[in-house]
Design a protein around this motif. Structure first.
Motif, mmCIF file in Angstrom:
data_model
loop_
_atom_site.group_PDB
_atom_site.id
_atom_site.type_symbol
_atom_site.label_atom_id
_atom_site.label_comp_id
_atom_site.label_asym_id
_atom_site.label_seq_id
_atom_site.Cartn_x
_atom_site.Cartn_y
_atom_site.Cartn_z
ATOM 1 N N GLY A 54 -12.379 97.483 80.496
ATOM 2 C CA GLY A 54 -11.149 98.192 80.117
ATOM 3 C C GLY A 54 -11.418 99.267 79.081
ATOM 4 O O GLY A 54 -10.899 100.386 79.168
ATOM 5 N N LEU A 55 -12.233 98.933 78.094
ATOM 6 C CA LEU A 55 -12.569 99.914 77.059
ATOM 7 C C LEU A 55 -13.374 101.072 77.631
ATOM 8 O O LEU A 55 -13.177 102.228 77.241
ATOM 9 N N GLU A 56 -14.280 100.777 78.566
ATOM 10 C CA GLU A 56 -15.053 101.849 79.203
ATOM 11 C C GLU A 56 -14.139 102.771 80.005
ATOM 12 O O GLU A 56 -14.298 103.988 79.981
ATOM 13 N N ARG A 57 -13.162 102.184 80.707
ATOM 14 C CA ARG A 57 -12.194 103.010 81.445
ATOM 15 C C ARG A 57 -11.410 103.896 80.483
ATOM 16 O O ARG A 57 -11.171 105.071 80.758
ATOM 17 N N GLU A 58 -11.001 103.319 79.357
ATOM 18 C CA GLU A 58 -10.238 104.077 78.364
ATOM 19 C C GLU A 58 -11.074 105.225 77.795
ATOM 20 O O GLU A 58 -10.575 106.327 77.608
ATOM 21 N N VAL A 59 -12.354 104.968 77.528
ATOM 22 C CA VAL A 59 -13.237 106.023 77.018
ATOM 23 C C VAL A 59 -13.364 107.144 78.037
ATOM 24 O O VAL A 59 -13.290 108.326 77.695
ATOM 25 N N ARG A 60 -13.555 106.784 79.316
ATOM 26 C CA ARG A 60 -13.655 107.807 80.362
ATOM 27 C C ARG A 60 -12.372 108.620 80.441
ATOM 28 O O ARG A 60 -12.397 109.841 80.564
ATOM 29 N N ARG A 61 -11.217 107.933 80.371
ATOM 30 C CA ARG A 61 -9.935 108.635 80.443
ATOM 31 C C ARG A 61 -9.770 109.585 79.257
ATOM 32 O O ARG A 61 -9.351 110.733 79.420
ATOM 33 N N LEU A 62 -10.133 109.113 78.078
ATOM 34 C CA LEU A 62 -10.003 109.954 76.889
ATOM 35 C C LEU A 62 -10.964 111.140 76.933
ATOM 36 O O LEU A 62 -10.619 112.227 76.483
#
Length: 151
Positions: A54-62
């Motif tokens: 989830g955190l990796e997805r959030e980093v990619r989105r940001l």
């Protein structure tokens, strides 16, 4: 054969089976505790993996959002970096007594963009930053004259 010779192997085998039974019981108790701990650890590991994903997805989105909002400046001079702050932009617009639409005309964008920049919902592109910086040194009269020439 004497009686004690016949009982000895029987007692020995009974004693041996009883020792085995007690040992199995002890081992079972120990392994049960270990199995419970393993189950707990597996659940925690799975939870941590989900959180990391989830955190990796959030980093990619940001990263995508950041790249869209303010891509790295290519033609900016290396010696001088221009900073941007939403609060500073609002204060600058207030100092010049300009509407968001008029301020947008001076920097080459829309009034809606100015509102988003001031609210911190977006950041200006690198090509707009020099125009914003130029307005910092401008006074009210000069801004009004430049705005009149743009209209």
């Amino acid at each position: 054969m004497p009686l004690h010779n016949r009982l000895m192997p029987n007692i020995a085998s009974i004693l041996k089976s009883e020792i085995s039974r007690v040992a199995r019981k002890e081992v079972r108790a120990e392994t049960l505790a270990l199995k419970k701990a393993i189950g707990t650890y597996r659940a925690e590991i799975a939870s941590l993996k989900r959180r990391a994903q989830g955190l990796e997805r959030e980093v990619r989105r940001l990263r995508k959002t950041n790249a869209k909002v303010a891509p790295p400046a290519e033609n900016e001079t290396p010696g001088r970096t221009l900073r941007f702050g939403a609060h500073g932009l609002a204060a600058q617009r207030k100092r010049l007594a300009l509407s968001a639409h008029d301020f947008g005309l001076l920097v080459g964008t829309t009034g809606q963009s100015i509102y988003k920049w001031e609210a911190g919902k977006a950041r200006p592109r690198a090509r707009i930053l020099p125009a914003i910086a130029a307005l910092r040194t401008m006074g009210k009269k000069e801004a009004a004259a430049r705005l009149a020439s743009l209209r």
